[in-house]
Design an enzyme around this catalytic site. Structure first.
Site, PDB file in Angstrom:
ATOM      1  N   ARG A   1     -41.415  19.214  86.442  1.00 41.77           N
ATOM      2  CA  ARG A   1     -41.030  20.382  87.221  1.00 41.77           C
ATOM      3  C   ARG A   1     -42.236  21.290  87.486  1.00 41.77           C
ATOM      4  O   ARG A   1     -42.831  21.824  86.542  1.00 41.77           O
ATOM      5  CB  ARG A   1     -39.990  21.154  86.394  1.00 41.77           C
TER       6      ARG A   1
ATOM      7  N   TYR B   1     -45.806  25.087  85.252  1.00 42.05           N
ATOM      8  CA  TYR B   1     -45.285  24.882  83.888  1.00 42.05           C
ATOM      9  C   TYR B   1     -46.037  23.820  83.088  1.00 42.05           C
ATOM     10  O   TYR B   1     -45.738  23.625  81.915  1.00 42.05           O
ATOM     11  CB  TYR B   1     -43.792  24.528  83.957  1.00 42.05           C
TER      12      TYR B   1
ATOM     13  N   HIS C   1     -33.745  36.852  84.003  1.00 42.34           N
ATOM     14  CA  HIS C   1     -33.788  37.884  85.033  1.00 42.34           C
ATOM     15  C   HIS C   1     -32.409  38.312  85.509  1.00 42.34           C
ATOM     16  O   HIS C   1     -32.295  39.225  86.319  1.00 42.34           O
ATOM     17  CB  HIS C   1     -34.611  37.356  86.225  1.00 42.34           C
TER      18      HIS C   1
ATOM     19  N   ALA D   1     -34.405  31.021  83.869  1.00 42.15           N
ATOM     20  CA  ALA D   1     -33.988  31.879  84.990  1.00 42.15           C
ATOM     21  C   ALA D   1     -32.996  32.957  84.569  1.00 42.15           C
ATOM     22  O   ALA D   1     -32.944  34.037  85.191  1.00 42.15           O
ATOM     23  CB  ALA D   1     -33.397  31.011  86.094  1.00 42.15           C
TER      24      ALA D   1
ATOM     25  N   GLU E   1     -38.341  36.195  72.281  1.00 45.69           N
ATOM     26  CA  GLU E   1     -38.257  35.642  73.638  1.00 45.69           C
ATOM     27  C   GLU E   1     -39.594  34.987  73.974  1.00 45.69           C
ATOM     28  O   GLU E   1     -40.641  35.584  73.703  1.00 45.69           O
ATOM     29  CB  GLU E   1     -37.985  36.810  74.609  1.00 45.69           C
TER      30      GLU E   1
ATOM     31  N   ARG F   1     -45.891  36.837  88.446  1.00 49.01           N
ATOM     32  CA  ARG F   1     -45.255  35.941  89.412  1.00 49.01           C
ATOM     33  C   ARG F   1     -44.434  36.743  90.435  1.00 49.01           C
ATOM     34  O   ARG F   1     -44.691  37.917  90.653  1.00 49.01           O
ATOM     35  CB  ARG F   1     -44.425  34.903  88.650  1.00 49.01           C
TER      36      ARG F   1
ATOM     37  N   PRO G   1     -31.949  27.032  81.387  1.00 49.39           N
ATOM     38  CA  PRO G   1     -31.800  26.087  82.496  1.00 49.39           C
ATOM     39  C   PRO G   1     -33.118  25.533  83.054  1.00 49.39           C
ATOM     40  O   PRO G   1     -34.110  26.259  83.142  1.00 49.39           O
ATOM     41  CB  PRO G   1     -31.071  26.902  83.573  1.00 49.39           C
ATOM     42  N   ASN G   2     -33.050  24.272  83.400  1.00 47.74           N
ATOM     43  CA  ASN G   2     -34.150  23.522  84.035  1.00 47.74           C
ATOM     44  C   ASN G   2     -35.322  23.210  83.113  1.00 47.74           C
ATOM     45  O   ASN G   2     -36.272  22.546  83.524  1.00 47.74           O
ATOM     46  CB  ASN G   2     -34.665  24.242  85.302  1.00 47.74           C
TER      47      ASN G   2
ATOM     48  N   ASP H   1     -26.257  40.669  76.035  1.00 48.88           N
ATOM     49  CA  ASP H   1     -25.225  41.268  75.175  1.00 48.88           C
ATOM     50  C   ASP H   1     -24.938  40.389  73.960  1.00 48.88           C
ATOM     51  O   ASP H   1     -24.670  40.899  72.872  1.00 48.88           O
ATOM     52  CB  ASP H   1     -23.929  41.485  75.968  1.00 48.88           C
TER      53      ASP H   1
ATOM     54  N   HIS I   1     -41.818  32.609  77.056  1.00 44.94           N
ATOM     55  CA  HIS I   1     -41.924  32.011  78.386  1.00 44.94           C
ATOM     56  C   HIS I   1     -43.228  31.234  78.472  1.00 44.94           C
ATOM     57  O   HIS I   1     -44.260  31.680  77.940  1.00 44.94           O
ATOM     58  CB  HIS I   1     -41.925  33.077  79.481  1.00 44.94           C
TER      59      HIS I   1
ATOM     60  N   ASN J   1     -36.091  30.693  75.111  1.00 47.50           N
ATOM     61  CA  ASN J   1     -36.643  30.814  76.454  1.00 47.50           C
ATOM     62  C   ASN J   1     -35.429  30.801  77.385  1.00 47.50           C
ATOM     63  O   ASN J   1     -34.879  29.737  77.672  1.00 47.50           O
ATOM     64  CB  ASN J   1     -37.587  29.656  76.794  1.00 47.50           C
TER      65      ASN J   1
HETATM   66  C1  DQA Z   1     -39.682  30.629  82.542  1.00 42.37           C
HETATM   67  C2  DQA Z   1     -39.901  31.688  83.640  1.00 42.37           C
HETATM   68  C3  DQA Z   1     -38.625  31.890  84.444  1.00 42.37           C
HETATM   69  O1  DQA Z   1     -38.845  32.849  85.475  1.00 42.37           O
HETATM   70  C4  DQA Z   1     -38.203  30.597  85.098  1.00 42.37           C
HETATM   71  O2  DQA Z   1     -36.977  30.770  85.770  1.00 42.37           O
HETATM   72  C5  DQA Z   1     -38.139  29.457  84.145  1.00 42.37           C
HETATM   73  C6  DQA Z   1     -39.152  29.329  83.100  1.00 42.37           C
HETATM   74  C7  DQA Z   1     -40.997  30.304  81.784  1.00 42.37           C
HETATM   75  O3  DQA Z   1     -40.895  29.750  80.695  1.00 42.37           O
HETATM   76  O4  DQA Z   1     -42.089  30.573  82.295  1.00 42.37           O
HETATM   77  O5  DQA Z   1     -37.295  28.570  84.278  1.00 42.37           O
HETATM   78  O6  DQA Z   1     -38.761  31.152  81.593  1.00 42.37           O
END
Ligand code: DQA
Length: 143
Positions: A18, A23, A80, A77, A98, A107, A10-11, A87, A100, A74
């Site tokens: 953003r 980022y 967490h 959010a 994974e 953070r 997401p996002n 699962d 990020h 990735n």
């Molecule tokens: C993120 C870190 C996450 O905490 C955050 O919610 C994101 C981006 C990162 O790529 O740094 O949306 O996954």
């Protein structure tokens, strides 16, 4: 040809606009283009998805088992919070890396736990868009 599923959570579609101080200014399209050129060089096929919906991500992973050799994700959010994505990765049995952009451990406290890391082969974080490239390279060395 090996097939890799890349999932942006997401996002991440908003990258570039953003919170650029966290980022950066690189867009998701630019990240995808650099992943595609690495894939071309390494002769692997990429399927790239972005979703803001947990269930959709669970479905993508659930259907990946017999179609892909590995997943680069990735979870944003959902890293967490999502037992469901964790699962799904575990159930798929697929090699998963994974990534990020930011270093989640430097953070806010609520970001300092990843539910995904224990089911991933490894995690790469804190290198901005380069995290994706390093993650794909690591994954390609393993498959
Ligand atoms: C993120 C870190 C996450 O905490 C955050 O919610 C994101 C981006 C990162 O790529 O740094 O949306 O996954």
């Amino acid at each position: 040809m090996k097939k890799i599923l890349i999932i942006h959570g997401p996002n991440l579609g908003l990258l570039g606009q953003r919170e650029p101080s966290i980022y950066g200014k690189v867009t998701l399209k630019e990240i995808n283009n650099s992943l595609k050129s690495l894939a071309k060089k390494k002769k692997v096929s990429l399927t790239i998805k972005q979703s803001n919906h947990e269930g959709e991500i669970v479905d993508l992973i659930g259907k990946a088992k017999n179609k892909f050799n590995a997943i680069l994700i990735n979870p944003a959010a959902y890293t967490h919070t999502s037992v469901a994505i964790r699962d799904a990765i575990s159930a798929s049995g697929l090699l998963t890396v994974e990534v990020h952009l930011s270093n989640i451990y430097s953070r806010e406290e609520f970001r300092q736990k990843s539910l995904i890391s224990p089911v991933a082969k490894g995690s790469i974080l804190g290198f901005g868009p380069k995290s994706y490239i390093l993650g794909l390279e690591a994954l390609l060395d393993l498959i």
